[in-house]
Design a protein around this motif. Structure first.
Motif, PDB file in Angstrom:
ATOM      1  N   LYS A  12       0.823  -1.202   0.000  1.00  0.00           N
ATOM      2  CA  LYS A  12       0.000   0.000   0.000  1.00  0.00           C
ATOM      3  C   LYS A  12       0.864   1.262   0.000  1.00  0.00           C
ATOM      4  O   LYS A  12       0.487   2.261  -0.592  1.00  0.00           O
ATOM      5  CB  LYS A  12      -0.937   0.006   1.225  1.00  0.00           C
ATOM      6  CG  LYS A  12      -2.003  -1.096   1.158  1.00  0.00           C
ATOM      7  CD  LYS A  12      -3.039  -0.971   2.267  1.00  0.00           C
ATOM      8  CE  LYS A  12      -2.500  -1.282   3.645  1.00  0.00           C
ATOM      9  NZ  LYS A  12      -2.097  -2.689   3.845  1.00  0.00           N
ATOM     10  N   SER A  13       2.016   1.197   0.671  1.00  0.00           N
ATOM     11  CA  SER A  13       2.846   2.406   0.732  1.00  0.00           C
ATOM     12  C   SER A  13       4.264   2.192   0.199  1.00  0.00           C
ATOM     13  O   SER A  13       5.010   3.154   0.054  1.00  0.00           O
ATOM     14  CB  SER A  13       2.918   2.914   2.173  1.00  0.00           C
ATOM     15  OG  SER A  13       3.571   1.964   2.976  1.00  0.00           O
ATOM     16  N   LYS A  14       4.621   0.928  -0.086  1.00  0.00           N
ATOM     17  CA  LYS A  14       5.970   0.655  -0.586  1.00  0.00           C
ATOM     18  C   LYS A  14       5.928  -0.444  -1.653  1.00  0.00           C
ATOM     19  O   LYS A  14       5.053  -1.303  -1.604  1.00  0.00           O
ATOM     20  CB  LYS A  14       6.890   0.206   0.576  1.00  0.00           C
ATOM     21  CG  LYS A  14       6.943   1.218   1.718  1.00  0.00           C
ATOM     22  CD  LYS A  14       7.904   0.838   2.803  1.00  0.00           C
ATOM     23  CE  LYS A  14       7.532  -0.224   3.789  1.00  0.00           C
ATOM     24  NZ  LYS A  14       6.242  -0.182   4.469  1.00  0.00           N
ATOM     25  N   ASP A  33       1.812   7.097  -2.381  1.00  0.00           N
ATOM     26  CA  ASP A  33       0.438   6.653  -2.083  1.00  0.00           C
ATOM     27  C   ASP A  33       0.124   6.824  -0.598  1.00  0.00           C
ATOM     28  O   ASP A  33       0.971   6.556   0.249  1.00  0.00           O
ATOM     29  CB  ASP A  33       0.262   5.164  -2.407  1.00  0.00           C
ATOM     30  CG  ASP A  33       0.540   4.856  -3.859  1.00  0.00           C
ATOM     31  OD1 ASP A  33       1.608   5.260  -4.355  1.00  0.00           O
ATOM     32  OD2 ASP A  33      -0.298   4.207  -4.490  1.00  0.00           O
ATOM     33  N   VAL A  34      -1.098   7.234  -0.335  1.00  0.00           N
ATOM     34  CA  VAL A  34      -1.559   7.277   1.054  1.00  0.00           C
ATOM     35  C   VAL A  34      -2.917   6.586   1.110  1.00  0.00           C
ATOM     36  O   VAL A  34      -3.765   6.780   0.238  1.00  0.00           O
ATOM     37  CB  VAL A  34      -1.574   8.722   1.623  1.00  0.00           C
ATOM     38  CG1 VAL A  34      -2.340   9.673   0.726  1.00  0.00           C
ATOM     39  CG2 VAL A  34      -2.152   8.764   3.025  1.00  0.00           C
ATOM     40  N   THR A  35      -3.066   5.715   2.107  1.00  0.00           N
ATOM     41  CA  THR A  35      -4.319   4.958   2.227  1.00  0.00           C
ATOM     42  C   THR A  35      -4.873   5.123   3.639  1.00  0.00           C
ATOM     43  O   THR A  35      -4.150   5.470   4.577  1.00  0.00           O
ATOM     44  CB  THR A  35      -4.094   3.449   1.974  1.00  0.00           C
ATOM     45  OG1 THR A  35      -3.206   2.944   2.958  1.00  0.00           O
ATOM     46  CG2 THR A  35      -3.546   3.176   0.584  1.00  0.00           C
ATOM     47  N   ARG A  42      -7.770   5.641  -0.968  1.00  0.00           N
ATOM     48  CA  ARG A  42      -6.409   5.658  -1.498  1.00  0.00           C
ATOM     49  C   ARG A  42      -6.206   6.871  -2.383  1.00  0.00           C
ATOM     50  O   ARG A  42      -7.022   7.141  -3.261  1.00  0.00           O
ATOM     51  CB  ARG A  42      -6.211   4.387  -2.310  1.00  0.00           C
ATOM     52  CG  ARG A  42      -4.820   4.243  -2.791  1.00  0.00           C
ATOM     53  CD  ARG A  42      -4.655   2.966  -3.555  1.00  0.00           C
ATOM     54  NE  ARG A  42      -3.368   3.048  -4.215  1.00  0.00           N
ATOM     55  CZ  ARG A  42      -2.803   2.049  -4.831  1.00  0.00           C
ATOM     56  NH1 ARG A  42      -3.383   0.888  -4.886  1.00  0.00           N
ATOM     57  NH2 ARG A  42      -1.643   2.207  -5.398  1.00  0.00           N
ATOM     58  N   LYS A  48       5.475  12.338  -0.498  1.00  0.00           N
ATOM     59  CA  LYS A  48       5.386  11.520   0.713  1.00  0.00           C
ATOM     60  C   LYS A  48       6.469  10.430   0.717  1.00  0.00           C
ATOM     61  O   LYS A  48       7.079  10.148   1.754  1.00  0.00           O
ATOM     62  CB  LYS A  48       4.001  10.884   0.837  1.00  0.00           C
ATOM     63  CG  LYS A  48       3.860   9.892   1.987  1.00  0.00           C
ATOM     64  CD  LYS A  48       2.418   9.424   2.098  1.00  0.00           C
ATOM     65  CE  LYS A  48       2.246   8.324   3.107  1.00  0.00           C
ATOM     66  NZ  LYS A  48       2.559   6.985   2.594  1.00  0.00           N
ATOM     67  N   ASN A  52       9.122  10.059   3.708  1.00  0.00           N
ATOM     68  CA  ASN A  52       9.083   8.884   4.576  1.00  0.00           C
ATOM     69  C   ASN A  52      10.383   8.076   4.520  1.00  0.00           C
ATOM     70  O   ASN A  52      10.820   7.532   5.543  1.00  0.00           O
ATOM     71  CB  ASN A  52       7.886   7.996   4.234  1.00  0.00           C
ATOM     72  CG  ASN A  52       6.618   8.464   4.937  1.00  0.00           C
ATOM     73  OD1 ASN A  52       6.642   9.459   5.640  1.00  0.00           O
ATOM     74  ND2 ASN A  52       5.544   7.745   4.758  1.00  0.00           N
ATOM     75  N   ASP A 200       3.389   7.191   8.957  1.00  0.00           N
ATOM     76  CA  ASP A 200       2.371   6.196   8.564  1.00  0.00           C
ATOM     77  C   ASP A 200       2.168   5.165   9.669  1.00  0.00           C
ATOM     78  O   ASP A 200       1.130   4.492   9.703  1.00  0.00           O
ATOM     79  CB  ASP A 200       2.799   5.444   7.293  1.00  0.00           C
ATOM     80  CG  ASP A 200       2.613   6.269   6.027  1.00  0.00           C
ATOM     81  OD1 ASP A 200       2.591   7.509   6.120  1.00  0.00           O
ATOM     82  OD2 ASP A 200       2.499   5.660   4.950  1.00  0.00           O
ATOM     83  N   LYS A 214      -0.066  10.426  10.265  1.00  0.00           N
ATOM     84  CA  LYS A 214      -1.156  10.141   9.316  1.00  0.00           C
ATOM     85  C   LYS A 214      -2.559  10.371   9.873  1.00  0.00           C
ATOM     86  O   LYS A 214      -3.530  10.396   9.116  1.00  0.00           O
ATOM     87  CB  LYS A 214      -1.024   8.693   8.803  1.00  0.00           C
ATOM     88  CG  LYS A 214      -1.745   8.461   7.494  1.00  0.00           C
ATOM     89  CD  LYS A 214      -1.353   7.154   6.846  1.00  0.00           C
ATOM     90  CE  LYS A 214      -2.445   6.133   6.969  1.00  0.00           C
ATOM     91  NZ  LYS A 214      -2.099   4.874   6.263  1.00  0.00           N
TER      92      LYS A 214
END
Ligand SMILES: Nc1ncnc2c1ncn2[C@@H]1O[C@H](COP(=O)(O)OP(=O)(O)OP(=O)(O)O)[C@@H](O)[C@H]1O
Ligand SMILES: [Mg+2]
Length: 245
Positions: A12-14, A33-35, A42, A48, A52, A200, A214
């Protein structure tokens, strides 16, 4: 280093890529991406990924300076980190210093931001389709996920990491509300801190209670506010983001 092939895992983020010439390594790419809500919501938050990656690098370095083992091998300041390839333990280890989030939902006896002393350590089985359920110490041992000795060791490392980060952030006027950590085994069976340490996966608030994590996105769904809060934390920590403004 540019991974010129398809990811072996799209998270989802990587994204995770094979290392071009070393089987023991992986390339972890932090995405924009941010969920929220187990991926139900999403969107894209520009920069980001790089913020991160640098934040995670900052905290891994801090922990390594205190003698803790992390999976980080090489980082050049972009959105990709070379890490040790580990056999991941499918458990999220959560340390809570103040009551927040799912803890309040499962046990409303706790009040929002009530201090938890000693910090509460929770185990969640990593499975999105089950919504990462809370599991017990005995669940972990009886199901064969970990031995009693391994679990004891990880609980102790988690408590240490929480204390190190909490104390470090307190000196900067910030509160570490809670943090999620993941671990894996290296080829010698050693327990190594993996994944990421970023907004996150933790909640950090300033003196006025503003979230630098987040939570701001969970509440407002506003990616601009999310990036502003991640950048504010980076600036307090002294992480250079001058090239991405
Ligand atoms: N050193 C490592 N070796 C192997 N896998 C790793 C390592 N560090 C992290 N991972 C795994 O890589 C993936 C990173 O992707 P991401 O965190 O975006 O996934 P996700 O969508 O959150 O799903 P998950 O629930 O598996 O975390 C995770 O599955 C994480 O457990
Ligand atoms: Mg993840």
């Amino acid at each position: 280093m540019e991974p010129s092939f398809f990811p072996i895992y799209v998270g989802k983020s990587k994204n995770i890529y094979k290392h071009p010439y070393d089987e023991k390594l992986l390339i972890m790419e932090f995405k924009d991406d941010v969920t929220a809500g187990d991926g139900a919501i999403r969107t894209i938050a520009p920069h980001k990924g790089i913020i991160n990656a640098r934040t995670s690098h900052f905290f891994f370095k801090l922990l390594e300076g205190k003698g803790l083992k992390t999976h980080m091998v090489e980082f050049n300041g972009n959105n990709k980190m070379i890490v040790k390839r580990l056999k991941m333990i499918p458990i999220e280890f959560i340390a809570r210093n103040y009551a927040y989030g799912s803890l309040l939902k499962r046990l409303p006896l706790f009040k929002l931001m009530q201090p938890l002393d000693p910090p509460l350590i929770e185990f969640h089985y990593k499975d999105d389709s089950l919504h990462d359920p809370l599991i017990t110490h005995d669940d972990i041992i009886l199901s064969g996920l970990l031995t009693k000795g391994q679990l004891g060791k990880i609980v102790s490392i988690t408590a240490d990491i929480n204390m190190i980060l909490r104390t470090f952030l307190e000196e900067k006027g910030l509160k570490l509300v809670d943090i999620k950590l993941e671990y894996g085994f290296d080829e010698n069976g050693e327990i190594i801190l993996a994944d990421e340490i970023t907004g996150d996966g933790f909640r950090v608030v300033d003196e006025r209670g503003n979230h630098l994590d987040k939570e701001i996105f969970r509440k407002t769904k506003d990616v601009k506010l999310l990036i502003e809060s991640y950048m504010k934390l980076a600036s307090i920590l002294g992480i250079d983001l001058s090239d991405i403004k």
